[in-house]
Design a protein around this motif. Structure first.
Motif, PDB file in Angstrom:
ATOM      1  N   PHE A 161       0.818  -1.213   0.000  1.00  0.00           N
ATOM      2  CA  PHE A 161       0.000   0.000   0.000  1.00  0.00           C
ATOM      3  C   PHE A 161       0.857   1.271   0.000  1.00  0.00           C
ATOM      4  CE2 PHE A 161      -2.790  -3.153   2.198  1.00  0.00           C
ATOM      5  CZ  PHE A 161      -3.760  -3.227   1.210  1.00  0.00           C
ATOM      6  N   ASN A 162       2.126   1.129  -0.436  1.00  0.00           N
ATOM      7  CA  ASN A 162       3.029   2.280  -0.500  1.00  0.00           C
ATOM      8  C   ASN A 162       3.108   3.037   0.829  1.00  0.00           C
ATOM      9  OD1 ASN A 162       3.670   1.931  -3.297  1.00  0.00           O
ATOM     10  ND2 ASN A 162       1.660   2.766  -3.801  1.00  0.00           N
ATOM     11  N   ASN A 163       3.085   2.253   1.929  1.00  0.00           N
ATOM     12  CA  ASN A 163       3.175   2.814   3.283  1.00  0.00           C
ATOM     13  C   ASN A 163       2.119   3.905   3.528  1.00  0.00           C
ATOM     14  OD1 ASN A 163       5.537   1.353   4.402  1.00  0.00           O
ATOM     15  ND2 ASN A 163       6.579   2.315   2.677  1.00  0.00           N
ATOM     16  N   ASN A 164       0.949   3.683   2.964  1.00  0.00           N
ATOM     17  CA  ASN A 164      -0.182   4.602   3.134  1.00  0.00           C
ATOM     18  C   ASN A 164      -0.738   4.469   4.544  1.00  0.00           C
ATOM     19  OD1 ASN A 164      -2.575   6.032   3.064  1.00  0.00           O
ATOM     20  ND2 ASN A 164      -3.290   5.141   1.128  1.00  0.00           N
ATOM     21  N   ASN A 165      -0.687   5.559   5.325  1.00  0.00           N
ATOM     22  CA  ASN A 165      -1.157   5.506   6.706  1.00  0.00           C
ATOM     23  C   ASN A 165      -2.656   5.290   6.816  1.00  0.00           C
ATOM     24  OD1 ASN A 165       1.375   5.854   7.868  1.00  0.00           O
ATOM     25  ND2 ASN A 165       1.249   8.085   7.782  1.00  0.00           N
ATOM     26  N   ASN A 166      -3.365   5.497   5.688  1.00  0.00           N
ATOM     27  CA  ASN A 166      -4.808   5.277   5.701  1.00  0.00           C
ATOM     28  C   ASN A 166      -5.174   3.825   5.437  1.00  0.00           C
ATOM     29  OD1 ASN A 166      -5.458   8.022   6.172  1.00  0.00           O
ATOM     30  ND2 ASN A 166      -5.125   8.479   4.003  1.00  0.00           N
ATOM     31  N   ARG A 167      -4.178   3.001   5.173  1.00  0.00           N
ATOM     32  CA  ARG A 167      -4.391   1.574   4.966  1.00  0.00           C
ATOM     33  C   ARG A 167      -3.619   0.795   6.030  1.00  0.00           C
ATOM     34  NH1 ARG A 167      -6.604   0.117  -0.052  1.00  0.00           N
ATOM     35  NH2 ARG A 167      -6.896  -1.864   1.043  1.00  0.00           N
ATOM     36  N   TYR A 168      -3.981  -0.458   6.195  1.00  0.00           N
ATOM     37  CA  TYR A 168      -3.277  -1.318   7.149  1.00  0.00           C
ATOM     38  C   TYR A 168      -1.939  -1.697   6.528  1.00  0.00           C
ATOM     39  CZ  TYR A 168      -2.312  -5.484  10.018  1.00  0.00           C
ATOM     40  OH  TYR A 168      -1.735  -6.421  10.828  1.00  0.00           O
ATOM     41  N   SER A 169      -0.945  -0.819   6.696  1.00  0.00           N
ATOM     42  CA  SER A 169       0.346  -1.003   6.046  1.00  0.00           C
ATOM     43  C   SER A 169       1.424  -1.495   7.000  1.00  0.00           C
ATOM     44  CB  SER A 169       0.795   0.306   5.383  1.00  0.00           C
ATOM     45  OG  SER A 169       0.816   1.357   6.319  1.00  0.00           O
ATOM     46  N   ASN A 170       1.057  -1.797   8.230  1.00  0.00           N
ATOM     47  CA  ASN A 170       1.998  -2.336   9.204  1.00  0.00           C
ATOM     48  C   ASN A 170       1.190  -2.874  10.383  1.00  0.00           C
ATOM     49  OD1 ASN A 170       4.471  -2.942  10.475  1.00  0.00           O
ATOM     50  ND2 ASN A 170       5.395  -1.111   9.570  1.00  0.00           N
ATOM     51  N   ASP A 171       1.869  -3.425  11.384  1.00  0.00           N
ATOM     52  CA  ASP A 171       1.162  -3.953  12.539  1.00  0.00           C
ATOM     53  C   ASP A 171       1.941  -3.581  13.802  1.00  0.00           C
ATOM     54  OD1 ASP A 171      -1.157  -6.083  13.238  1.00  0.00           O
ATOM     55  OD2 ASP A 171       0.528  -6.343  14.607  1.00  0.00           O
ATOM     56  N   ALA A 172       1.382  -2.647  14.563  1.00  0.00           N
ATOM     57  CA  ALA A 172       2.082  -2.126  15.737  1.00  0.00           C
ATOM     58  C   ALA A 172       2.342  -3.212  16.775  1.00  0.00           C
ATOM     59  CB  ALA A 172       1.278  -0.985  16.355  1.00  0.00           C
ATOM     60  N   PHE A 173       1.367  -4.070  17.003  1.00  0.00           N
ATOM     61  CA  PHE A 173       1.537  -5.130  17.995  1.00  0.00           C
ATOM     62  C   PHE A 173       2.681  -6.061  17.615  1.00  0.00           C
ATOM     63  CE2 PHE A 173       0.440  -9.692  18.654  1.00  0.00           C
ATOM     64  CZ  PHE A 173       0.854  -9.781  19.976  1.00  0.00           C
ATOM     65  N   SER A 174       2.750  -6.457  16.340  1.00  0.00           N
ATOM     66  CA  SER A 174       3.791  -7.385  15.908  1.00  0.00           C
ATOM     67  C   SER A 174       5.176  -6.792  16.118  1.00  0.00           C
ATOM     68  CB  SER A 174       3.589  -7.757  14.438  1.00  0.00           C
ATOM     69  OG  SER A 174       2.410  -8.513  14.274  1.00  0.00           O
TER      70      SER A 174
END
Length: 474
Positions: A161-174
């Motif tokens: 998602f091109n590191n789009n903050n409006n999409r699930y582009s990462n997982d903070a918990f992981s």
């Protein structure tokens, strides 16, 4: 010809009835026995239910079977077997599950008939359970490999998602979990980097909330502490100011510490909703679908000549879409206690919120695919019916075929209601000090009606950082 027509119509009706009866059942409906056994803690019976369920045994559901099997084996304490299933699931994801043939199945039948490819957050959860399995098997080296693979998964997700903050582009918990794994291996430099990467995900949100989760106080403390341990004084002071925390160095407890994960409730289930749409041409000649209320507009994906599309052939479409239904956890909150130290368990991953919002993010694209597929079927059906009635004559075979196509299109329409349903609704965690030797850890859980329930576990304090995950799957 009349008999041929009657026979085709009769066969179409029988096939249609069978498709209708099968189409009414969601994935959840068809695995209820397994689901109930997991919720009740009957893990051995749950394994048997999985192995005899004909739906999840189908090749197109292989990934789903492996994830469920890995999860129930983990719950049953069969950590080596659990990782055998998760490793195969991992391998399938690495090799890719998309093919031309599979895409064609989705185009001409329905998405439920395609290979299950997994939700993005489900892929991160595979690494979480694999790492815990390795830790319980005293295989720290492979647990750290999983920590590194979390970074690779995060990179793939960001690239998607091109590191789009409006999409699930990462997982903070992981990433926070990755930091804990590094710290357990005494690698405080990589631990700090992981904690910082996790915190930055929260910082990117205006209210420091990421998919239903506020930045945990434990993550704040871990970030400041590892910055200080690495000698990053400026960063430590900056984070102290940001969080309003004053860090006071303290020696590691004699027995080490326990990182306790509470996996509460069960993930939402998918159901099917049906919506009616019409195909519209605007003043510029562009084609799009709109619902009856006119509140939803969806582009028409069509590679043919759009100017030749007869709108009469697609006057109305009824399309099936997936929708998540949350399952409210039986327990609302919990604390853990060791001697005089009591710590609240903080939410660090909200699987329910993740599932609902990530589905919503891709809803328009999925609607476009479903409606475009149905429209193409409808146009083919209309063309066949028109061809059956030319020059004042009726071709009974073509006419019957058009009715059969209409019935099939109507009754084969089905949303993809599959998901990894034995994931927890949410994961909470806390870090608590241990004494040397045996420790009795009490977990006090508060139900939604305010009643308290307490469970105890025994942990041997060995001077190191340890992990324990506790599941309440109801």
């Amino acid at each position: 010809m009349i008999n041929i027509r009657k026979n085709i119509l009769g066969a179409s009706s029988v096939i249609g009835l069978m498709l209708f009866l099968l189409g009414c059942a969601t994935y959840n409906d068809r695995i209820i026995p397994y689901y109930k056994d997991v919720s009740a803690g009957n893990y051995a019976d749950a394994e048997k239910q999985l192995d005899k369920n004909t739906l999840i045994q189908k090749p197109r559901n292989r990934l789903l079977y492996l994830m469920e099997k890995g999860r129930v084996c983990h719950l049953n304490g069969k950590y080596n077997e659990s990782n055998q299933y998760f490793n195969e699931a991992d391998s399938m994801l690495e090799q890719g599950l998309t093919s031309v043939a599979d895409a064609a199945v989705g185009l001409f039948v329905n998405p439920m008939s395609q290979r299950y490819k997994g939700e993005d957050f489900e892929k991160f959860m595979i690494h979480y359970y694999k790492a815990l399995n390795y830790i319980y098997l005293h295989n720290t080296e492979d647990a750290i490999v999983e920590a590194r693979r979390i970074s690779l998964q995060a990179q793939q997700q960001g690239d998607k998602f091109n590191n789009n903050n409006n999409r699930y582009s990462n997982d903070a918990f992981s990433l926070a979990f990755q930091g804990l794994l590094y710290e357990s291996d005494k690698d405080v430099n990589n631990a700090f980097i992981s904690y910082r990467n996790a915190a930055e995900i929260y910082f990117a949100s205006p209210d420091s909330t990421y998919y239903g989760t506020r930045i945990p106080a434990e993550l704040k403390r871990d970030l400041i502490r590892t910055a200080s341990l690495n000698g990053f004084t400026t960063e430590a002071e900056q984070f102290e100011k940001t969080f309003g925390i004053t860090y006071q160095p303290a020696p590691l407890p004699e027995g080490g510490e326990l990182v306790f994960f509470w996996e509460n409730g069960l993930a939402p289930v998918k159901t099917q909703v049906d919506l009616d749409f019409s195909l519209i041409r605007d003043s510029n000649g562009a084609l799009f679908f709109t619902d009856a209320a006119g509140g939803i507009t969806v582009p028409f994906e069509y590679s043919g000549d759009r100017n030749k599309v007869d709108l009469k052939s697609v006057e109305s479409l009824r399309a099936a879409f997936p929708k998540y239904i949350p399952q409210k956890p039986y327990y609302a909150s919990a604390t853990i206690t060791n001697n005089q130290v009591q710590v609240p368990l903080e939410k660090t991953e909200d699987v329910t919120d993740l599932a609902i919002k990530t589905l919503k993010q891709r809803a328009l694209a999925e609607m476009s695919k479903v409606l475009s597929r149905l429209a193409v079927k409808k146009m083919a059906e209309y063309s066949m019916r028109a061809a059956a009635n030319t020059n004042g004559k009726t071709n009974s075979l073509l006419e019957a075929g058009s009715y059969g196509m209409q019935l099939y299109s109507l009754l084969s329409e089905k949303a993809d209601t599959r998901n990894w349903q034995t994931l927890p609704a949410q994961i909470c965690y806390a870090r608590i000090p241990l004494q040397r030797g045996e420790n009795t850890i009490s977990i006090t859980m508060k139900t939604s009606n305010g009643a308290d329930e307490t469970k105890t576990i025994k942990i041997n304090g060995n001077g190191r950082l340890q992990f324990y995950n506790f599941s309440t799957l109801r």
